[in-house]
Design a protein around this motif. Structure first.
Motif, PDB file in Angstrom:
ATOM      1  N   PRO A 106      52.689 -59.582  -1.694  1.00 38.11           N
ATOM      2  CA  PRO A 106      52.216 -58.592  -2.635  1.00 38.11           C
ATOM      3  C   PRO A 106      50.993 -59.165  -3.394  1.00 38.11           C
ATOM      4  CG  PRO A 106      54.170 -59.806  -3.696  1.00 38.11           C
ATOM      5  CD  PRO A 106      54.086 -60.153  -2.034  1.00 38.11           C
ATOM      6  N   ASP A 112      50.633 -59.158 -13.161  1.00 35.51           N
ATOM      7  CA  ASP A 112      50.745 -57.859 -12.476  1.00 35.51           C
ATOM      8  C   ASP A 112      51.206 -57.521 -11.109  1.00 35.51           C
ATOM      9  OD1 ASP A 112      47.004 -57.799 -12.229  1.00 35.51           O
ATOM     10  OD2 ASP A 112      48.686 -58.933 -10.884  1.00 35.51           O
ATOM     11  N   ASP A 114      54.417 -57.303  -8.561  1.00 32.24           N
ATOM     12  CA  ASP A 114      55.473 -56.736  -8.769  1.00 32.24           C
ATOM     13  C   ASP A 114      56.659 -57.676  -8.485  1.00 32.24           C
ATOM     14  OD1 ASP A 114      57.850 -55.165  -7.172  1.00 32.24           O
ATOM     15  OD2 ASP A 114      57.248 -53.687  -8.549  1.00 32.24           O
ATOM     16  N   GLU A 116      59.931 -57.077  -7.741  1.00 34.29           N
ATOM     17  CA  GLU A 116      60.655 -57.154  -6.521  1.00 34.29           C
ATOM     18  C   GLU A 116      59.927 -57.591  -5.210  1.00 34.29           C
ATOM     19  OE1 GLU A 116      62.488 -53.338  -6.259  1.00 34.29           O
ATOM     20  OE2 GLU A 116      63.517 -53.426  -8.105  1.00 34.29           O
ATOM     21  N   GLU A 117      58.567 -57.152  -5.291  1.00 32.75           N
ATOM     22  CA  GLU A 117      57.931 -57.656  -3.895  1.00 32.75           C
ATOM     23  C   GLU A 117      57.740 -59.186  -4.012  1.00 32.75           C
ATOM     24  OE1 GLU A 117      54.092 -55.218  -4.108  1.00 32.75           O
ATOM     25  OE2 GLU A 117      55.169 -53.562  -3.679  1.00 32.75           O
ATOM     26  N   TRP A 118      57.482 -59.721  -5.067  1.00 30.78           N
ATOM     27  CA  TRP A 118      57.376 -61.350  -5.319  1.00 30.78           C
ATOM     28  C   TRP A 118      58.626 -61.868  -4.496  1.00 30.78           C
ATOM     29  CZ3 TRP A 118      54.452 -65.230  -7.004  1.00 30.78           C
ATOM     30  CH2 TRP A 118      55.031 -66.383  -7.650  1.00 30.78           C
TER      31      TRP A 118
END
Length: 269
Positions: A106, A112, A114, A116-118
């Protein structure tokens, strides 16, 4: 003169991310698999996209090499175990593991990105390498030793990347390599890391690569020469082979000198 990959004949190697998406040139994983096979190793080509791995297998076999494919999501322990078992079931041993899977992840700073994407980015870029080693190390120990090569990035060696996830995860790969080198030295297993620079691969092409951006990437180094997956594959083959027997815990930039300097000297670029 002996080959730099001396000692690979008859060995068995796993390359994760061994496929290569359609596009110009070749990906790091496919290049590594082909060059290891040319040096005499037998390959297990693992990839989440089986047709891409099958293409790599066909290229290896067209040159007289031996390879099998395994469809695998290396973020899943069961899939990682299956990849190693494919090697030992077919050839009775495992000598090398190339942890090549990675994503850009991401975009965004700590402010900023995300969460969950991290977490998914860390799972793909870092945890997958631990999981593959979890199952590969016992097989290598049984074979009397081996070599693990983790693919990092120059982004893991210095700042300046616009996003937080990618350099963080690649920095983790760097120190994970050093820790694994200590942990597994007693078993004769060497663990090294390659940090590619601005190589041009099909994956890079797919990331909104314009001619202007491609030229700018080429100029971000001392040599001012564009790199390819073959440059990374050659370093992989060296670190898996006998000529690198005295190297472990090494972090090797393959970047045309980009990390050797703080800025390009006057008159260059």
């Amino acid at each position: 003169m002996d080959s730099i990959e001396e000692g690979l004949a008859g060995k068995v190697a796993i390359v994760t991310g061994a496929g290569s998406r359609p596009g110009e040139g070749v990906g790091n994983g496919r290049a590594a698999a082909i060059l290891l096979a040319r040096a005499g190793a037998r390959l297990v080509c693992a990839d989440a996209v089986l047709p891409w791995a099958e293409d790599t297998r066909r290229m290896i076999e067209a040159e007289g090499g031996a390879a099998i494919t395994v469809e695998a999501d290396v973020t899943k322990p069961a899939d990682c175990r299956a990849v190693v078992e494919a090697a030992t079931s077919r050839w009775g041993r495992l000598d090398a593991l190339v942890n090549n899977v990675g994503i850009s992840g991401p975009k965004g700073t700590a402010e900023d990105v995300d969460p969950e994407e991290w977490a998914q980015g860390l799972l793909v870029n870092v945890t997958s390498m631990m999981l593959m080693a979890k199952y590969a190390v016992p097989a290598m120990r049984a074979a009397g030793g081996g070599a693990i090569v983790n693919i990092g990035s120059v982004a893991g060696l210095k700042g300046g990347h616009p996003s937080l996830l990618y350099p963080t995860s690649k920095g983790a790969v760097v120190n994970m390599t050093r820790a694994m080198a200590v942990h597994h030295a007693k078993d004769g297993i060497r663990v090294n890391c390659i940090c590619p620079g601005m190589v041009y691969t099909p994956m890079v092409q797919a990331n909104d690569m314009t001619p202007a951006k491609r030229e700018a990437r080429r100029k971000r180094s001392i040599l001012q020469v564009e790199g390819s997956g073959w440059d990374i594959g050659a370093a992989v083959a060296f670190l898996c082979g006998g000529k690198s027997r005295w190297m472990t815990g090494a972090i090797v930039p393959v970047d045309a000198g980009a990390t050797a300097i703080a800025a390009l000297p006057a008159g260059v670029g």
